[in-house]
Design a protein around this motif. Sequence first.
Motif: not given
Length: 146
Positions: A92-94, A107, A130-134
Amino acid sequence: MDQAADLLRAKGLRNTAQRRAVLTALHGHAHSTAAELERRIGIGTAGAASSGLSRQGLYNVLDDLTRAELIRCIEPAGSPARYELRVGDNHHHLVCRGCGRIEDVDCSVGRAPCLDPTEYKGFTVDEAEITWWGLCARCAEDSASV
């Protein structure tokens, strides 16, 4: 270049200079946009003659390589499509909201899909993206000092 040729042959694709040029341009440059690849390959400059690749040809090659699962296309909201060589491993990615930097995240479960929907609604699910943002550390530090 030899590795790119081997990858193409393994997937049953013709080993063309254009496809090798794109795979080579992606090597070491995860999450590249088409515009970044265009610059790296030299499309629109004297260097384009060596690959024989036009802008439209680049998009055709990206589509072919994505369909053959030699590259992966991700499309974070508000960002152009990005391409990477890391495929088939359920990662997945940040994404940093400040600078747009993207990092891979393995994962935690390891098998696809690593999340299960509450209802399948007739679908056979084989992947969860899934992409986490921050904010990355540099952007977080910059915003704290303002």
